[in-house]
Design a protein around this motif. Structure first.
Motif, mmCIF file in Angstrom:
data_model
loop_
_atom_site.group_PDB
_atom_site.id
_atom_site.type_symbol
_atom_site.label_atom_id
_atom_site.label_comp_id
_atom_site.label_asym_id
_atom_site.label_seq_id
_atom_site.Cartn_x
_atom_site.Cartn_y
_atom_site.Cartn_z
ATOM 1 N N LYS A 193 0.833 -1.202 0.000
ATOM 2 C CA LYS A 193 0.000 0.000 0.000
ATOM 3 C C LYS A 193 0.874 1.261 0.000
ATOM 4 C CE LYS A 193 -3.636 2.353 2.529
ATOM 5 N NZ LYS A 193 -4.491 2.329 3.712
ATOM 6 N N ASP A 194 0.527 2.169 -0.911
ATOM 7 C CA ASP A 194 1.212 3.459 -1.032
ATOM 8 C C ASP A 194 2.704 3.352 -1.321
ATOM 9 O OD1 ASP A 194 -1.192 4.842 -0.669
ATOM 10 O OD2 ASP A 194 -0.956 4.802 1.510
ATOM 11 N N CYS A 195 3.114 2.282 -1.971
ATOM 12 C CA CYS A 195 4.487 2.190 -2.478
ATOM 13 C C CYS A 195 4.468 2.912 -3.828
ATOM 14 C CB CYS A 195 4.930 0.739 -2.620
ATOM 15 S SG CYS A 195 5.172 -0.107 -1.051
ATOM 16 N N SER A 196 4.510 4.215 -3.767
ATOM 17 C CA SER A 196 4.242 5.066 -4.923
ATOM 18 C C SER A 196 5.275 4.966 -6.042
ATOM 19 C CB SER A 196 4.101 6.521 -4.478
ATOM 20 O OG SER A 196 5.246 6.932 -3.768
ATOM 21 N N SER A 197 6.467 4.444 -5.780
ATOM 22 C CA SER A 197 7.492 4.291 -6.821
ATOM 23 C C SER A 197 7.575 2.869 -7.367
ATOM 24 C CB SER A 197 8.864 4.694 -6.270
ATOM 25 O OG SER A 197 8.875 6.060 -5.929
ATOM 26 N N LEU A 198 6.809 1.953 -6.808
ATOM 27 C CA LEU A 198 6.850 0.559 -7.262
ATOM 28 C C LEU A 198 6.367 0.494 -8.707
ATOM 29 C CD1 LEU A 198 7.381 -2.411 -6.450
ATOM 30 C CD2 LEU A 198 4.969 -2.542 -5.802
#
Length: 102
Positions: free
Chosen positions: A42-47
């Motif tokens: 959750k919210d691993c925005s750069s994945l």
């Protein structure tokens, strides 16, 4: 941290394990993992890339919520189809159109 090496003996990735890891860009799930828990990424925005083996039997509903950069899903067609509704729409479309078999 940009990448994580999950030990090969891990069979489940538990709830919120990597939640909010904003610099995480790629992850390879080991072959023995059978479950990816709720809000794990959750919210691993750069994945942007994840590899999911056929051993995975369950992905919890909100495992990838907020993964707005996820565009590359490396999985067999069967595994992708089984869990496609759990991935962000952009990842589903991009992966299905361009990345199967890679």
């Amino acid at each position: 941290m940009k990448s994580i090496l999950i030990p090969k003996r891990v069979s489940s990735i538990l709830e919120s394990a990597f939640e909010g890891c904003h610099s995480l860009s790629e992850i390879v799930i080991p072959d023995k993992v059978i479950r990816i828990g709720n809000a794990v990424f959750k919210d691993c925005s750069s994945l942007h890339c994840i590899t999911i083996p056929d051993s995975v039997e369950k992905i919890e509903k909100d495992a990838f919520v907020g993964c707005k950069s996820l565009k590359k899903i490396k999985a067999s067609r069967e595994t992708f189809e089984k869990f496609k509704d759990y991935f962000p729409l952009k990842a589903r479309l991009f992966s299905k159109l361009r990345l199967f078999g890679s």
